[in-house]
Design a protein around this motif. Structure first.
Motif, short mmCIF file in Angstrom:
data_model
loop_
_atom_site.label_atom_id
_atom_site.label_comp_id
_atom_site.label_asym_id
_atom_site.label_seq_id
_atom_site.Cartn_x
_atom_site.Cartn_y
_atom_site.Cartn_z
N ASP A 59 30.22 31.20 41.49
CA ASP A 59 29.20 31.31 42.53
C ASP A 59 29.40 30.25 43.62
O ASP A 59 29.22 30.53 44.81
CB ASP A 59 27.80 31.17 41.93
CG ASP A 59 27.34 32.44 41.22
OD1 ASP A 59 27.94 33.51 41.46
OD2 ASP A 59 26.38 32.35 40.42
N LYS A 108 32.28 31.34 45.77
CA LYS A 108 31.96 32.48 46.64
C LYS A 108 31.28 32.04 47.93
O LYS A 108 31.20 32.81 48.89
CB LYS A 108 31.07 33.47 45.88
CG LYS A 108 31.81 34.24 44.80
CD LYS A 108 30.85 35.10 43.96
CE LYS A 108 31.58 35.78 42.82
NZ LYS A 108 30.65 36.53 41.93
N VAL A 125 33.48 40.35 48.81
CA VAL A 125 33.10 39.15 48.06
C VAL A 125 34.39 38.50 47.57
O VAL A 125 35.22 39.16 46.92
CB VAL A 125 32.18 39.49 46.88
CG1 VAL A 125 31.91 38.25 46.04
CG2 VAL A 125 30.88 40.10 47.39
N ALA A 132 35.84 34.79 45.76
CA ALA A 132 35.68 33.45 45.21
C ALA A 132 36.99 32.72 45.45
O ALA A 132 38.03 33.13 44.92
CB ALA A 132 35.36 33.52 43.72
N TYR A 156 37.07 40.69 45.07
CA TYR A 156 36.30 41.75 44.43
C TYR A 156 36.23 42.94 45.38
O TYR A 156 35.67 42.84 46.48
CB TYR A 156 34.88 41.26 44.12
CG TYR A 156 34.82 40.07 43.18
CD1 TYR A 156 34.56 40.23 41.82
CD2 TYR A 156 35.01 38.77 43.67
CE1 TYR A 156 34.48 39.13 40.97
CE2 TYR A 156 34.93 37.67 42.82
CZ TYR A 156 34.67 37.86 41.47
OH TYR A 156 34.60 36.77 40.64
#
Length: 256
Positions: A178, A181, A198, A200, A217
């Motif tokens: 998280d 990201k 998305v 990371a 992603y």
């Protein structure tokens, strides 16, 4: 085909490189110079992030732990150099270190955990080409030969285990992803990809050296992109290499 395209691209641009691309759906892996030990630049900050969450996992640390940032800690390429020295929470320092690649936050955390503990962590998690031997912006140490190193293999291993939730386990691996990201850098491998993706990731650069590591992603399939470039001439060229190779990889997976 993609591997050959990427190697040909490096030759065309007359830069040195290493990469590992991995399909997280079927395991297809494309790599080049994957075990080569290369100066890590800011990618070494990933191990500081992991060490922090390892300590949180065993109960010796919490995200609200306050750590002092003093005037003498301030270095260049840092948000903190424009703010007054004060106590910051561990969560704030980790976010600054990863999202903004803040060098002051990094150095404060290196002092807090110690290089010996960070190097022990790298060995424990199997990242054996990685080592930290100096703090950020310590050019005197670099000139003496004390450099930080990693490899695309080590970085891929780290990312894949974070993705699988098998590095420290949940919820810790998800919390680290998280933070990644939220990456503020919109250049390098992110530049030519759709805004809604998305990703990371963590980037890093030194003179004539640019790296980027990412879990991307997509609706079709998720993949790991780890690409190192050096002897690039300048960082604009290095960021261009990362942007254009990243787009090649993205297009490949979209058509797969």
């Amino acid at each position: 085909m993609l591997k050959e395209q990427l190697i040909a691209y490096l030759k065309k641009e007359n830069v040195q490189g290493a990469f590992l691309i991995k399909d997280l759906s079927d395991g297809e892996t494309l790599c080049h110079n994957e075990c080569l030990k290369v100066p890590s630049a800011s990618l070494i900050k990933m191990y500081i992030l992991v060490e922090a969450f390892r300590c949180i996992k065993i109960g010796s640390l919490t995200l609200d732990k306050e750590i002092a940032v003093k005037k003498e800690d301030l270095v260049d390429f840092s948000v903190l150099q424009f703010l007054r020295p004060r106590l910051y929470s561990l969560e704030e320092l980790l976010s600054l270190m990863v999202v903004y690649s803040d060098n002051t936050a990094t150095n404060v955390l290196v002092d807090y955990f110690g290089m010996a503990s960070l190097n022990e962590l790298m060995q424990q998690i199997g990242c054996r080409t990685s080592v930290i031997q100096r703090k950020m912006m310590d050019f005197a140490a670099a000139e003496e030969g004390r450099q930080n190193y990693t490899s695309v293999m080590d970085m891929t291993s780290l990312l894949e285990r974070l993705y699988q939730g098998s590095l420290l386990g949940q919820p810790f691996d998800a919390q680290m992803l998280d933070i990644m990201k939220g990456q503020a850098d919109e250049e390098a491998m992110r530049r030519d990809l759709p805004d809604e993706l998305v990703i990371a990731r963590k980037s890093g650069e030194l003179d004539a050296l640019d790296h980027d590591i990412a879990i991307v992603y997509t609706e079709k399939r998720n993949y790991i992109y780890v690409f190192f470039s050096w002897e690039t001439g300048d960082n604009n060229c290095g960021r261009k290499v990362l942007a254009e190779t990243s787009k090649l990889v993205f297009d490949y997976f979209q058509g797969k």
